[in-house]
Structures are given as C-alpha cells and as structure tokens.
Motif scaffolding. Sequence first.
Motif, PDB file in Angstrom:
ATOM      1  N   UNK A   1       7.935  14.579   2.055  1.00 20.59           N
ATOM      2  CA  UNK A   1       8.057  16.042   2.007  1.00 20.59           C
ATOM      3  C   UNK A   1       9.264  16.522   2.807  1.00 20.59           C
ATOM      4  N   UNK A   2      10.130  17.281   2.153  1.00 24.00           N
ATOM      5  CA  UNK A   2      11.359  17.748   2.795  1.00 24.00           C
ATOM      6  C   UNK A   2      11.071  18.682   3.971  1.00 24.00           C
ATOM      7  N   UNK A   3       9.961  19.424   3.894  1.00 22.26           N
ATOM      8  CA  UNK A   3       9.662  20.374   4.970  1.00 22.26           C
ATOM      9  C   UNK A   3       9.114  19.678   6.215  1.00 22.26           C
ATOM     10  N   UNK A   4       8.731  18.432   6.095  1.00 21.88           N
ATOM     11  CA  UNK A   4       8.208  17.677   7.230  1.00 21.88           C
ATOM     12  C   UNK A   4       9.366  17.075   8.020  1.00 21.88           C
ATOM     13  N   UNK A   5       9.465  17.337   9.332  1.00 17.73           N
ATOM     14  CA  UNK A   5      10.540  16.723  10.122  1.00 17.73           C
ATOM     15  C   UNK A   5      10.526  15.208   9.948  1.00 17.73           C
ATOM     16  N   UNK A   6      11.705  14.618   9.871  1.00 20.61           N
ATOM     17  CA  UNK A   6      11.819  13.193   9.592  1.00 20.61           C
ATOM     18  C   UNK A   6      11.002  12.350  10.576  1.00 20.61           C
ATOM     19  N   UNK A   7      11.062  12.687  11.848  1.00 21.71           N
ATOM     20  CA  UNK A   7      10.368  11.899  12.866  1.00 21.71           C
ATOM     21  C   UNK A   7       8.852  11.951  12.710  1.00 21.71           C
ATOM     22  N   UNK A   8       8.341  12.969  12.023  1.00 17.84           N
ATOM     23  CA  UNK A   8       6.889  13.144  11.892  1.00 17.84           C
ATOM     24  C   UNK A   8       6.341  12.619  10.567  1.00 17.84           C
ATOM     25  N   UNK A   9       7.186  12.060   9.744  1.00 13.97           N
ATOM     26  CA  UNK A   9       6.722  11.558   8.445  1.00 13.97           C
ATOM     27  C   UNK A   9       5.983  10.240   8.621  1.00 13.97           C
ATOM     28  N   UNK A  10       4.826  10.146   7.992  1.00  9.85           N
ATOM     29  CA  UNK A  10       3.955   8.994   8.148  1.00  9.85           C
ATOM     30  C   UNK A  10       4.302   7.872   7.170  1.00  9.85           C
ATOM     31  N   UNK A  11       4.106   6.648   7.640  1.00  6.19           N
ATOM     32  CA  UNK A  11       4.223   5.470   6.778  1.00  6.19           C
ATOM     33  C   UNK A  11       2.873   5.244   6.115  1.00  6.19           C
ATOM     34  N   UNK A  12       2.906   4.986   4.812  1.00  3.65           N
ATOM     35  CA  UNK A  12       1.671   4.829   4.057  1.00  3.65           C
ATOM     36  C   UNK A  12       1.303   3.380   3.798  1.00  3.65           C
ATOM     37  N   UNK A  13       0.428   3.213   2.835  1.00  4.34           N
ATOM     38  CA  UNK A  13      -0.130   1.896   2.506  1.00  4.34           C
ATOM     39  C   UNK A  13       0.917   1.023   1.809  1.00  4.34           C
ATOM     40  N   UNK A  14       1.051  -0.253   2.220  1.00  2.94           N
ATOM     41  CA  UNK A  14       1.972  -1.149   1.525  1.00  2.94           C
ATOM     42  C   UNK A  14       1.363  -1.656   0.217  1.00  2.94           C
ATOM     43  N   UNK A  15       2.233  -1.918  -0.747  1.00  4.07           N
ATOM     44  CA  UNK A  15       1.794  -2.414  -2.049  1.00  4.07           C
ATOM     45  C   UNK A  15       2.667  -3.609  -2.416  1.00  4.07           C
ATOM     46  N   UNK A  16       2.055  -4.760  -2.629  1.00  3.72           N
ATOM     47  CA  UNK A  16       2.787  -5.932  -3.090  1.00  3.72           C
ATOM     48  C   UNK A  16       2.654  -5.997  -4.611  1.00  3.72           C
ATOM     49  N   UNK A  17       3.788  -5.925  -5.277  1.00  2.00           N
ATOM     50  CA  UNK A  17       3.795  -5.767  -6.741  1.00  2.00           C
ATOM     51  C   UNK A  17       4.595  -6.860  -7.426  1.00  2.00           C
ATOM     52  N   UNK A  18       4.006  -7.428  -8.452  1.00  3.74           N
ATOM     53  CA  UNK A  18       4.702  -8.327  -9.360  1.00  3.74           C
ATOM     54  C   UNK A  18       4.608  -7.711 -10.744  1.00  3.74           C
ATOM     55  N   UNK A  19       5.728  -7.582 -11.480  1.00  2.00           N
ATOM     56  CA  UNK A  19       5.666  -6.948 -12.798  1.00  2.00           C
ATOM     57  C   UNK A  19       4.681  -7.659 -13.726  1.00  2.00           C
ATOM     58  N   UNK A  20       3.923  -6.872 -14.453  1.00  2.00           N
ATOM     59  CA  UNK A  20       3.091  -7.439 -15.513  1.00  2.00           C
ATOM     60  C   UNK A  20       4.010  -7.887 -16.654  1.00  2.00           C
ATOM     61  N   UNK A  21       3.518  -8.708 -17.571  1.00  2.00           N
ATOM     62  CA  UNK A  21       4.351  -9.082 -18.721  1.00  2.00           C
ATOM     63  C   UNK A  21       4.882  -7.868 -19.474  1.00  2.00           C
ATOM     64  N   UNK A  22       4.070  -6.831 -19.598  1.00  2.00           N
ATOM     65  CA  UNK A  22       4.511  -5.625 -20.300  1.00  2.00           C
ATOM     66  C   UNK A  22       5.609  -4.901 -19.523  1.00  2.00           C
ATOM     67  N   UNK A  23       5.446  -4.796 -18.201  1.00  2.00           N
ATOM     68  CA  UNK A  23       6.467  -4.140 -17.385  1.00  2.00           C
ATOM     69  C   UNK A  23       7.765  -4.924 -17.411  1.00  2.00           C
ATOM     70  N   UNK A  24       7.677  -6.244 -17.327  1.00  2.00           N
ATOM     71  CA  UNK A  24       8.900  -7.043 -17.359  1.00  2.00           C
ATOM     72  C   UNK A  24       9.589  -6.929 -18.716  1.00  2.00           C
TER      73      UNK A  24
END
Length: 234
Positions: free
Chosen positions: A131-154
């Motif tokens: 969010x642009x209105x949120x000061x940079x220092x106050x922006x939260x880090x969220x959940x990590x996602x480990x992704x491998x493309x599916x055959x369709x995505x690839x």
Amino acid sequence: MNRGIALKQPQQIPHSLDELMQRAHQLTGYTLGELATNLGWPVPKDLRSAKGWTGQLIEACLGASAGSKPEQDFPELGVELKTIPITPEGKPLETTYVCIAPLTGLNGVTWETSNVRNKLQRVLWITVDGRREQPLAERLVGVPILWTPTPEQEATLKADWEEITEAIVLGRVEQITGRHGIALQLRPKAANSRVETQGVGPDGQPIRTLPRGYYLKTSFTQALLHEAIGVRVE
C-alpha cells in the motif's frame, strides 16, 4: 526485535531448502523497518529513488548469493527469490521482473535453455504490504510461497517466450508491446531513454534500441497467489 530472529548481519547461504523456508517463515509479520534496523540498513523515504531496495533487503535476510548475476538467487538450491507487493486482498500491485532479454544471438536458443525458464523453474515468493499510503518502514512481510510452475503454467510461459523470441529474431523488437503474451511480457528495462543496446532491425541490420526485460503480468501472479494461499481477487 525479540520475536525469534536475530539478523545483525546478512545471513550466510542456506544449506538446504528446509533451512531457506524456515528463514522465510521467520520473516513473516516483521516490518521492513525492523528488518532493516537489524541489518544496519537505512530505510529510504520511498522507493522512487531506491527501486529494488525491498528485494535486496529480503535477499540479505535470507542469504541469497547470486546478486546481479544471471542465475538464480539461490543457485545451490535451484531457487529464485521474488518479492511481490500486494494489497490487503492479495492483489499484486505491479508486474514482476524476471531477467534481462537478450536481443541478439538468439538463433538456436530454446525455451529449455533460456534464462527465463531457469529463473522461473522454482520461485520463492515473499509477499509484502504494497500500500502506497503505508510508510515503507511500517510495511509488513507476508507469508512465503514456494512455487513450481504447473505443466499448464509452463506451457503458457513457453508459448509467450517463443512468440516474443521469434519477433526479436525477425527484427520486430520495436513492435513488441506489453500487451503481447498471456503470462510473460517484454518491456523496456533502462534507467532512462539514453541507455541503448544492440538489436536486430527488420532487414537483419544492427540497430540501437532500449534494453528490454521479461516481466510476469499481474494477472498471472494474481492467479498464482490465489492457487497458493486461497485468495480470490476479482
């Protein structure tokens, strides 16, 4: 900071995928300011003059080794790291840079040997409050996602890459716009319009043109996030 991690200096390279994911999960819920303070990094006022700062901060926290090299951020583990700014509803706020696009010497290059595929074969996504209105220092880090493309995505990524590459080889680089491609797009990648590189013109002649980069479209990353964490954004 006393919530389970101590990052007084950049981390060493993780030795396993489990170690990398453990570190990534430990970052969840911290602000960018907290992470920067523990590394001794100053926090820029905004990202207009510090583009890439968030990604560099997360790289340092996780121990990425590649830097600006044309390889994965964790080559020992076969993992690329991408930070992605999102809304509270989980919608990506910008396209995701993948890598520089070569504009010459492409004859004989295939999707299987391309740097785009190398970068995207396994990606660790770190979501960040964008969010642009949120000061940079106050922006939260969220959940990590480990992704491998599916055959369709690839298959989709491959088709886009082949279409774009064919246009480059045939000297139509100047006609390629961000509207080309379903998941992948080609866009100028330069600090300003005075930066030029060599390309191929319509008659096969050398030309000077803006450097280009490959980017993932937000519609693609939005669907990816929805599949990974169950967030549906209309």
